[in-house]
Write a protein that holds these residues in place. Structure first.
Motif, short mmCIF file in Angstrom:
data_model
loop_
_atom_site.label_atom_id
_atom_site.label_comp_id
_atom_site.label_asym_id
_atom_site.label_seq_id
_atom_site.Cartn_x
_atom_site.Cartn_y
_atom_site.Cartn_z
N GLY A 142 -9.33 -9.29 -70.83
CA GLY A 142 -9.35 -8.64 -69.52
C GLY A 142 -10.74 -8.57 -68.93
O GLY A 142 -10.92 -8.74 -67.71
N GLU A 143 -11.74 -8.33 -69.77
CA GLU A 143 -13.11 -8.32 -69.28
C GLU A 143 -13.47 -9.65 -68.62
O GLU A 143 -14.10 -9.68 -67.56
N MET A 144 -13.08 -10.74 -69.26
CA MET A 144 -13.43 -12.06 -68.71
C MET A 144 -12.75 -12.32 -67.38
O MET A 144 -13.35 -12.90 -66.47
N TYR A 145 -11.50 -11.87 -67.23
CA TYR A 145 -10.84 -12.01 -65.93
C TYR A 145 -11.57 -11.18 -64.87
O TYR A 145 -11.76 -11.63 -63.73
N LEU A 146 -11.99 -9.98 -65.24
CA LEU A 146 -12.65 -9.12 -64.26
C LEU A 146 -14.05 -9.63 -63.94
O LEU A 146 -14.50 -9.56 -62.79
N LEU A 147 -14.73 -10.17 -64.94
CA LEU A 147 -16.03 -10.76 -64.68
C LEU A 147 -15.91 -11.95 -63.73
O LEU A 147 -16.72 -12.11 -62.80
N ARG A 148 -14.90 -12.79 -63.95
CA ARG A 148 -14.70 -13.92 -63.03
C ARG A 148 -14.39 -13.43 -61.62
O ARG A 148 -14.88 -13.98 -60.63
N ALA A 149 -13.57 -12.37 -61.53
CA ALA A 149 -13.27 -11.81 -60.22
C ALA A 149 -14.53 -11.33 -59.52
O ALA A 149 -14.74 -11.58 -58.33
N TYR A 150 -15.41 -10.65 -60.26
CA TYR A 150 -16.61 -10.10 -59.64
C TYR A 150 -17.59 -11.22 -59.27
O TYR A 150 -18.25 -11.16 -58.22
N ILE A 151 -17.69 -12.24 -60.11
CA ILE A 151 -18.53 -13.39 -59.77
C ILE A 151 -18.05 -14.02 -58.46
O ILE A 151 -18.85 -14.32 -57.55
N ALA A 218 -12.38 0.11 -63.66
CA ALA A 218 -13.29 -0.82 -62.97
C ALA A 218 -12.50 -1.92 -62.26
O ALA A 218 -12.88 -2.36 -61.17
N ALA A 219 -11.39 -2.34 -62.86
CA ALA A 219 -10.55 -3.36 -62.22
C ALA A 219 -9.95 -2.83 -60.93
O ALA A 219 -9.91 -3.54 -59.91
N TYR A 220 -9.48 -1.59 -60.94
CA TYR A 220 -8.95 -0.98 -59.72
C TYR A 220 -10.04 -0.92 -58.65
O TYR A 220 -9.80 -1.21 -57.47
N LEU A 221 -11.25 -0.53 -59.07
CA LEU A 221 -12.32 -0.33 -58.10
C LEU A 221 -12.79 -1.66 -57.51
O LEU A 221 -12.99 -1.77 -56.29
N ILE A 222 -12.96 -2.67 -58.35
CA ILE A 222 -13.38 -3.98 -57.85
C ILE A 222 -12.33 -4.56 -56.92
O ILE A 222 -12.64 -5.14 -55.87
N LYS A 223 -11.05 -4.40 -57.28
CA LYS A 223 -9.99 -4.91 -56.41
C LYS A 223 -10.01 -4.21 -55.06
O LYS A 223 -9.92 -4.87 -54.01
N SER A 224 -10.17 -2.90 -55.06
CA SER A 224 -10.17 -2.19 -53.78
C SER A 224 -11.39 -2.56 -52.95
O SER A 224 -11.31 -2.70 -51.73
N ARG A 225 -12.54 -2.74 -53.62
CA ARG A 225 -13.75 -3.13 -52.90
C ARG A 225 -13.60 -4.51 -52.27
O ARG A 225 -13.93 -4.71 -51.10
N ALA A 226 -13.09 -5.46 -53.05
CA ALA A 226 -12.94 -6.82 -52.54
C ALA A 226 -11.91 -6.89 -51.42
O ALA A 226 -12.11 -7.57 -50.40
N ALA A 227 -10.79 -6.18 -51.58
CA ALA A 227 -9.74 -6.20 -50.56
C ALA A 227 -10.22 -5.54 -49.27
O ALA A 227 -9.95 -6.03 -48.17
N LEU A 228 -10.94 -4.43 -49.39
CA LEU A 228 -11.47 -3.76 -48.20
C LEU A 228 -12.50 -4.64 -47.51
O LEU A 228 -12.53 -4.73 -46.27
N PHE A 229 -13.34 -5.29 -48.30
CA PHE A 229 -14.34 -6.18 -47.71
C PHE A 229 -13.65 -7.26 -46.89
O PHE A 229 -14.00 -7.48 -45.72
N GLU A 230 -12.66 -7.93 -47.49
CA GLU A 230 -12.05 -9.05 -46.78
C GLU A 230 -11.20 -8.59 -45.61
O GLU A 230 -11.21 -9.22 -44.54
N GLY A 231 -10.46 -7.49 -45.78
CA GLY A 231 -9.64 -7.00 -44.68
C GLY A 231 -10.45 -6.64 -43.46
O GLY A 231 -10.09 -6.98 -42.32
N THR A 232 -11.57 -5.95 -43.67
CA THR A 232 -12.40 -5.57 -42.53
C THR A 232 -13.20 -6.76 -42.00
O THR A 232 -13.44 -6.86 -40.80
N TRP A 233 -13.60 -7.67 -42.90
CA TRP A 233 -14.28 -8.89 -42.41
C TRP A 233 -13.37 -9.66 -41.46
O TRP A 233 -13.78 -10.03 -40.35
N LEU A 234 -12.15 -9.90 -41.88
CA LEU A 234 -11.22 -10.66 -41.03
C LEU A 234 -10.93 -9.92 -39.73
O LEU A 234 -10.82 -10.54 -38.66
N LYS A 235 -10.83 -8.60 -39.80
CA LYS A 235 -10.52 -7.82 -38.60
C LYS A 235 -11.65 -7.89 -37.58
O LYS A 235 -11.43 -8.13 -36.39
N TYR A 236 -12.88 -7.71 -38.04
CA TYR A 236 -13.98 -7.59 -37.10
C TYR A 236 -14.65 -8.92 -36.76
O TYR A 236 -15.31 -9.04 -35.72
#
Length: 668
Positions: A142-151, A218-236
């Motif tokens: 799981g760590e390796m999946y999350l590390l790849r996600a964060y990279i 940490a997986a929940y937090l990274i997912k929420s951060r990435a999703a919020l980043f992309e959702g607001t990027w696309l919106k604005y």
């Protein structure tokens, strides 16, 4: 066999086809005498490999840990509207940020190491060939999946569109060029969320060896951060070349993307909904468990008794005990975090909060400083500025006479007046001096590289803020959970929890004078959304969050036509008397040899209007939309060219507005 390991390939990038040099993991004894098949056979093997990926050769994938000098983590918000260093940043000078020959973010070393792990480990795990505790084995996967996600998240924020690589590739140029094709950023973001989901299915809630390793939270937090980043990027950024399918989007010129289509509004909703749902489990856990703030400024007694847990959460050697902390790194006297403690304890660290940031913090009664009845005393002195303000501002900013540390001989270190006349490295650039993370142990700041205060990477308060913002962006209203989360944050900050009182008193046009977040795509936003952004800005004071927030909100367009002048404290008032000695004032106003900005320009210290010679920032921050994304270095276009290394025949495309030629800058 060792040579074969070295030859597993990602894709062409940064001049690397094979491993450049030796991978430490592969070269350390006894691993240089065993095959990879024998190595990935036990729980301890997986643990060693995964922890190695957190940081390689001193370079962490977590940006806040890559600080070797100065204020460390607490200086990453420099070159925003929150903080300013002494020397400026070329992101604010169109024409001075150049395309590089090589280097940059177009790199795949860490991604391919993750992919190699999966290729080696997953078949072994599925066949039962890995010995050890099953829960721990799953955790390291799981760590390796999350590390790849964060990279991949770091690639998304820097470059946007990016190749999605899930396996290792053969050492064949045609194969590698094919794999170099960029995918639209929304697909990259979806891939990140999928990896976070894979990770959460494997990760433990309480990781082995504590919170120095990633966890399910940490997986929940990274997912929420990435999703919020992309959702607001696309919106604005909708309707621009910065969004897939938008007018001028460079991906449209590539044959391999000609069939690409996107329903931008559905994608926005998808990501914002994902951000809200991912944040909720952690937000529910954290809402009633935020580290308490006693409001006491002197957070520790000489005997070590903690008087304010909230302050000490950022200034402790062992951060494991704080429930709010999700992931942190421990340091020791032999594995130091640069000279952060020396800077915090002894000087200004070459940084400082801006006037705009200082004025964004509310009064304890919940009113903005300019509102009728706020009780704000003004800014003639720092005592006036701090009186009755949000604790996040007063706790984490130095004040003359502050107790900074206790020495072993019984002496007490006290804060001097803001050191605005120091050398570049040690100056308080604005007069509002950073204090966050400063330990009371005087021995940790006596010299370079002896501080061992931990470094926070993720903490739970972010989940509350992610949920609130995603909720409002989706529904233009706040549900009961957002209401509860927002009030919890304000109570902890020592501010009236009635955020509606603040909203009603907010003049967004007034806030815009010192807060880029009052804008999106050059237009002022509504008062509720502004105050959600304000809460985020103030909660993450000096925590390296500001730049990503500004670019995803598209909060910088207005600076293209109206340059922004950074200001600090009110120097040209009573506080100028702090800088006198027996010979008179030490303040020198001179366009060549000056040490402070002239009062004719402003009564407030302007760190970039002190001298005129070779000063690209004298007339303020300026902006070009190309700077929302970084450029790709020229070497990558040469290496991915399909004919005679002609960069125009490259399979990849440059980001909007940038040249492909090294040494050039924006092209429009």
């Amino acid at each position: 066999m060792k040579q074969n390991i070295k030859r597993y390939i990602g894709i062409i990038g940064t001049g690397v086809l094979l491993f450049a040099g030796c991978d430490d993991f592969l070269d350390r004894s006894p691993l240089d005498k065993v095959t990879p098949e024998a190595y990935f056979s036990s729980e301890s093997d997986l643990a060693a490999y995964s922890i190695k990926q957190y940081e390689d050769d001193g370079n962490s994938i977590f940006t806040v840990l890559n600080a070797s000098y100065g204020l460390g983590t607490f200086k990453f918000d420099d070159a925003t509207d929150n903080q300013a260093n002494v020397e400026g940043n070329t992101r604010w000078v169109p024409g001075e940020w150049k395309v590089e020959t090589s280097g940059g973010d177009w790199d795949f070393n860490k991604i391919r190491r993750c992919n190699y792990f999966f290729e080696q480990v997953l078949p072994r795990y599925e066949s039962g060939a890995i010995q050890g505790n099953d829960a721990n084995i799953r955790h390291y996967i799981g760590e390796m999946y999350l590390l790849r996600a964060y990279i991949y998240f770091t690639k998304l924020t820097a470059l946007g569109d990016f190749p999605i690589i899930t396996g290792t590739l053969s050492d064949d140029k045609a194969t590698l060029i094919e794999a170099s094709k960029r995918r639209p950023r929304n697909e990259v973001a979806r891939f990140i969320l999928e990896d976070c989901d894979r990770a959460s299915g494997y990760l433990l809630e309480t990781p082995p060896n504590g919170k120095n390793r990633l966890s399910r939270d940490a997986a929940y937090l990274i997912k929420s951060r990435a999703a919020l980043f992309e959702g607001t990027w696309l919106k604005y950024h909708k309707g621009t070349a910065q969004v897939p399918g938008g007018p001028g989007w460079p991906g449209a010129s590539m044959d391999y993307l000609k069939g690409f289509t996107i329903d931008i509004d559905k994608e926005i909703s998808y990501f914002l909904d994902a951000a809200k749902k991912a944040a909720e489990p952690l937000a529910e856990k954290m809402a009633g468990a935020l580290t308490p703030n006693s409001g006491i400024r002197l957070a520790m007694k000489p005997d070590g008794t903690i008087r304010n847990q909230y302050y000490m959460m950022f200034a402790s050697q062992n951060m494991e005990k704080f429930n709010e902390i999700i992931f942190w790194r421990a340091f020791s006297s032999t594995e130091y975090a640069g000279n952060v403690q020396m800077e915090l304890q002894r000087n200004g660290g070459g940084s400082g909060y801006t006037k705009g940031f200082a004025e964004s913090f509310l009064m304890k009664n919940g009113l903005p400083v300019y509102a009728t009845g706020s009780g704000y005393k003004g800014d003639e002195t720092l005592a006036d500025v701090f009186a009755g303000r949000d604790d996040r501002f007063t706790l984490f900013t130095k004040y003359p006479g502050d107790t900074l540390c206790y020495y072993s001989d019984g002496k007490i270190g006290l804060a001097p007046y803001p050191q605005i006349l120091n050398s570049t490295e040690t100056r308080s650039s604005t007069g509002y001096t950073v204090k966050k993370g400063m330990s009371y142990d005087g021995s940790l700041g006596v010299s370079h590289h002896v501080g061992n205060i931990g470094a926070i990477v993720f903490r739970g308060a972010e989940a509350l803020l992610n949920y609130i913002e995603a909720d409002y962006e989706l529904n233009h209203s706040l549900d009961s959970k957002s209401d509860r989360y927002w009030k919890a944050l304000r109570v902890r900050a020592g501010v009236n929890p009635d955020y509606n009182k603040t909203i009603q008193a907010t003049l967004v046009s007034k806030e815009a004078e010192g807060d880029f977040g009052a804008y999106s795509h050059g237009q002022l936003i509504d008062a509720t959304l502004y105050n959600i952004r304000r809460e985020r800005r103030c909660e993450f004071i000096a925590e390296a969050m500001r730049w990503n927030d500004l670019i995803r909100w598209r909060a910088l367009d207005q600076i293209a036509t109206k340059p922004y002048i950074i200001e600090g404290f009110k120097l040209w008032g009573p506080m100028q008397n702090w800088y006198k000695d027996e010979n008179g004032s030490k303040l020198v106003v001179d366009p060549v040899k000056g040490n402070v900005s002239p009062k004719e320009k402003s009564l407030y210290l302007r760190p970039y209007q002190i001298v005129t010679l070779n000063n690209s920032y004298y007339n303020g921050y300026k902006w070009n939309a190309a700077h929302y994304l970084k450029p790709i270095a020229m070497k990558n276009f040469i290496q991915t060219s399909t004919s005679a290394s002609n960069i125009e025949n490259s399979i990849i495309y440059q980001n909007p507005g940038w040249s492909k030629v090294a040494g050039e800058d924006i092209v429009n």
